[in-house]
Design a protein around this motif. Structure first.
Motif, PDB file in Angstrom:
ATOM      1  N   LEU A 246      10.745  42.315  35.057  1.00 55.28           N
ATOM      2  CA  LEU A 246       9.457  41.966  35.648  1.00 55.28           C
ATOM      3  C   LEU A 246       9.571  40.736  36.530  1.00 55.28           C
ATOM      4  N   SER A 247      10.686  40.020  36.448  1.00 53.80           N
ATOM      5  CA  SER A 247      10.861  38.753  37.155  1.00 53.80           C
ATOM      6  C   SER A 247      11.717  38.932  38.403  1.00 53.80           C
ATOM      7  N   PRO A 248      11.153  38.670  39.584  1.00 53.00           N
ATOM      8  CA  PRO A 248      11.962  38.739  40.812  1.00 53.00           C
ATOM      9  C   PRO A 248      13.138  37.759  40.780  1.00 53.00           C
ATOM     10  N   GLU A 249      12.928  36.596  40.164  1.00 51.86           N
ATOM     11  CA  GLU A 249      13.997  35.609  40.078  1.00 51.86           C
ATOM     12  C   GLU A 249      15.178  36.158  39.296  1.00 51.86           C
ATOM     13  N   ARG A 250      14.903  36.760  38.135  1.00 51.71           N
ATOM     14  CA  ARG A 250      15.985  37.301  37.322  1.00 51.71           C
ATOM     15  C   ARG A 250      16.656  38.486  38.007  1.00 51.71           C
ATOM     16  N   LEU A 251      15.878  39.314  38.704  1.00 49.79           N
ATOM     17  CA  LEU A 251      16.465  40.453  39.411  1.00 49.79           C
ATOM     18  C   LEU A 251      17.385  39.975  40.528  1.00 49.79           C
ATOM     19  N   ALA A 252      17.026  38.867  41.169  1.00 48.83           N
ATOM     20  CA  ALA A 252      17.891  38.319  42.216  1.00 48.83           C
ATOM     21  C   ALA A 252      19.216  37.865  41.617  1.00 48.83           C
ATOM     22  N   VAL A 253      19.164  37.253  40.436  1.00 47.36           N
ATOM     23  CA  VAL A 253      20.396  36.852  39.760  1.00 47.36           C
ATOM     24  C   VAL A 253      21.212  38.087  39.379  1.00 47.36           C
ATOM     25  N   ALA A 254      20.526  39.137  38.892  1.00 47.31           N
ATOM     26  CA  ALA A 254      21.224  40.371  38.525  1.00 47.31           C
ATOM     27  C   ALA A 254      21.968  40.952  39.728  1.00 47.31           C
ATOM     28  N   LYS A 255      21.366  40.854  40.894  1.00 42.68           N
ATOM     29  CA  LYS A 255      22.007  41.344  42.111  1.00 42.68           C
ATOM     30  C   LYS A 255      23.291  40.563  42.384  1.00 42.68           C
ATOM     31  N   SER A 383       7.310  33.041  28.605  1.00 39.22           N
ATOM     32  CA  SER A 383       6.744  33.440  29.898  1.00 39.22           C
ATOM     33  C   SER A 383       7.770  34.050  30.829  1.00 39.22           C
ATOM     34  N   ASN A 384       8.999  34.288  30.314  1.00 34.61           N
ATOM     35  CA  ASN A 384      10.077  34.869  31.112  1.00 34.61           C
ATOM     36  C   ASN A 384      10.365  34.048  32.361  1.00 34.61           C
ATOM     37  N   THR A 385      10.289  32.705  32.221  1.00 37.95           N
ATOM     38  CA  THR A 385      10.548  31.810  33.337  1.00 37.95           C
ATOM     39  C   THR A 385      12.031  31.474  33.390  1.00 37.95           C
ATOM     40  N   GLY A 386      12.660  31.725  34.547  1.00 41.90           N
ATOM     41  CA  GLY A 386      14.053  31.336  34.729  1.00 41.90           C
ATOM     42  C   GLY A 386      15.009  32.169  33.891  1.00 41.90           C
ATOM     43  N   VAL A 387      16.244  31.683  33.780  1.00 39.71           N
ATOM     44  CA  VAL A 387      17.251  32.364  32.976  1.00 39.71           C
ATOM     45  C   VAL A 387      17.469  31.563  31.689  1.00 39.71           C
ATOM     46  N   ARG A 388      18.710  31.207  31.354  1.00 40.64           N
ATOM     47  CA  ARG A 388      18.934  30.550  30.067  1.00 40.64           C
ATOM     48  C   ARG A 388      18.683  29.051  30.146  1.00 40.64           C
ATOM     49  N   THR A 389      18.069  28.501  29.107  1.00 44.60           N
ATOM     50  CA  THR A 389      17.864  27.061  28.991  1.00 44.60           C
ATOM     51  C   THR A 389      18.859  26.478  28.002  1.00 44.60           C
ATOM     52  N   ILE A 390      19.446  25.359  28.369  1.00 50.59           N
ATOM     53  CA  ILE A 390      20.376  24.635  27.503  1.00 50.59           C
ATOM     54  C   ILE A 390      19.710  23.349  27.011  1.00 50.59           C
TER      55      ILE A 390
END
Length: 393
Positions: A246-255, A383-390
């Motif tokens: 659902l997240s364009p940001e995550r899909l861009a990373v997947a690409k 909220s499915n914001t961003g990728v992984r948090t450290i």
């Protein structure tokens, strides 16, 4: 992120364990450290905890980085109930500061990744080489192997290590089988993610599904685990690779990680798309743990294909499938615990691949926060914001 626990079938990382008899902790050290604790009565908060010294077969670790995983969020939301206060965190890396009697695989100063599913090395599954199915581990019961905890709070009350680790603090004690030595040049943030999400996702491809070059796949959910699945598919030469989120940001990373196609899960009938565009896929990976989504996986598959359940559903969740279709078309449903991985073998292997430039793991880290901002990190996850948090203590 499923094997059966000794008491019941409960999700793992990927999983909280059932209650176990309380065991009195050993004498704690005098120093108190801040820890992120979930208490079933008071909820999520910070608590000062003391840590006892490492006993026989145990290792003391100074935590340098910890990842924030949906398995921790499942505890906070109540999807995986607990009847005791838990120091959260099960995805971490750090430095060995002390070892107990009999420990031979690590020594003080070694850099280690913490493997949450610490196998017993003695049960039939371990001896057979399938340690991810270990029936003797106590990690899923949120205790050390002796049934106890290394943590006590400022009142001397026991606080328990989530999945046998409890990494959201600055020091912890773990069984030797949970401390996996890695090269010193491996960044601690990357090492933390190797402790769960990366090993789970890439292992799902290489170990559980055994995807071969040129085979097609769809990945539903591109959080830390799902992106690791995409990375694993690219590593083994799968094609095409379809990422859904659902997240364009995550899909861009997947690409960037190797997905050949990306789909918005909110506006696309993924099963219909897979059938119409590809004639079905050989593998459908679900990395969310959503029962409704899992039920749609078989319809995405070509004959003989396999649905791989990587995400962890809430405890007790069920699903339904067209049983005739499964049998008639030879389709399979594969459960995946920890990527069917053995930590002491697979974690160093993945670390070497990263250091050789073959895994772009740096792009998995979206935000680095101090441990005091764990609550905000959980909100990002919700909220499915961003990728992984450290988190850094």
């Amino acid at each position: 992120m499923t094997p059966a626990t000794p008491a019941a079938s409960v999700p793992p990382a990927n999983r909280p364990g059932p209650s176990s008899p309380s065991a009195p902790p050993s004498a704690p050290s005098s120093a108190l450290s801040s820890a992120v604790v979930f208490d079933p009565e008071s909820g999520l908060g910070s608590r000062e905890v003391a840590l006892r010294s490492a006993g026989p077969g145990e290792v003391e670790i100074e935590v340098r980085a910890a990842g924030v995983c949906h398995s921790d969020l499942h505890i906070v939301t109540g999807d995986w109930p607990t009847d005791r206060p838990l120091v959260l965190g099960h995805e971490a890396a750090g430095v060995v500061t002390g070892v107990g009697a009999g420990v031979t695989s690590v020594r003080p100063g070694d850099h280690v990744v913490l493997s949450w599913f610490a196998p017993c090395r003695r049960c039939r599954k371990c001896v057979a080489g399938t340690a991810w199915l270990c029936t003797g581990t106590k990690a899923v019961e949120n205790t050390l192997p002796d049934g106890g905890t290394p943590f006590t709070d400022s009142r001397g009350e026991a606080v328990w290590p989530y999945l046998g680790l409890g990494a959201f603090t600055n020091r912890l004690v773990v069984p030797e089988t949970a401390a996996v030595k890695v090269p010193e040049e491996l960044p601690f943030g990357i090492g933390a993610l190797l402790g769960c999400s990366i090993t789970t996702g890439i292992g799902a491809v290489m170990n559980t599904a055994r995807v071969r070059p040129g085979e097609s796949a769809v990945v539903i959910g591109t959080g830390g685990v799902g992106l690791s699945v995409v990375m694993g598919l690219h590593l083994v030469g799968a094609d095409p690779v379809v990422a859904v989120d659902l997240s364009p940001e995550r899909l861009a990373v997947a690409k960037r990680f190797g997905a050949t196609h990306t789909l918005d899960g909110a506006g696309t009938d993924v099963a219909a798309w897979c059938r119409e565009e590809l004639g079905g896929v050989e593998f459908a990976f679900e990395a969310i743990g959503n029962p409704t989504v899992i039920e749609t996986l078989p319809a995405m598959l070509a004959p003989g294909g396999a649905a791989v359940l990587v995400g962890m559903a809430p405890a007790g969740a069920t699903g339904s499938f067209d049983l005739f279709d499964l049998a008639d078309q030879g389709k399979r449903i594969l459960g995946c615990n920890y990527g069917s991985s053995i930590g002491e073998i697979d974690i160093p292997k993945l670390a070497r691949l990263y250091l050789a430039g073959r895994l772009p793991l740096d792009d998995l880290i979206g935000t680095t926060r101090p441990l005091s901002e764990a609550g905000a990190a959980f909100e990002d996850l919700r909220s499915n914001t961003g990728v992984r948090t450290i988190l850094e203590p």
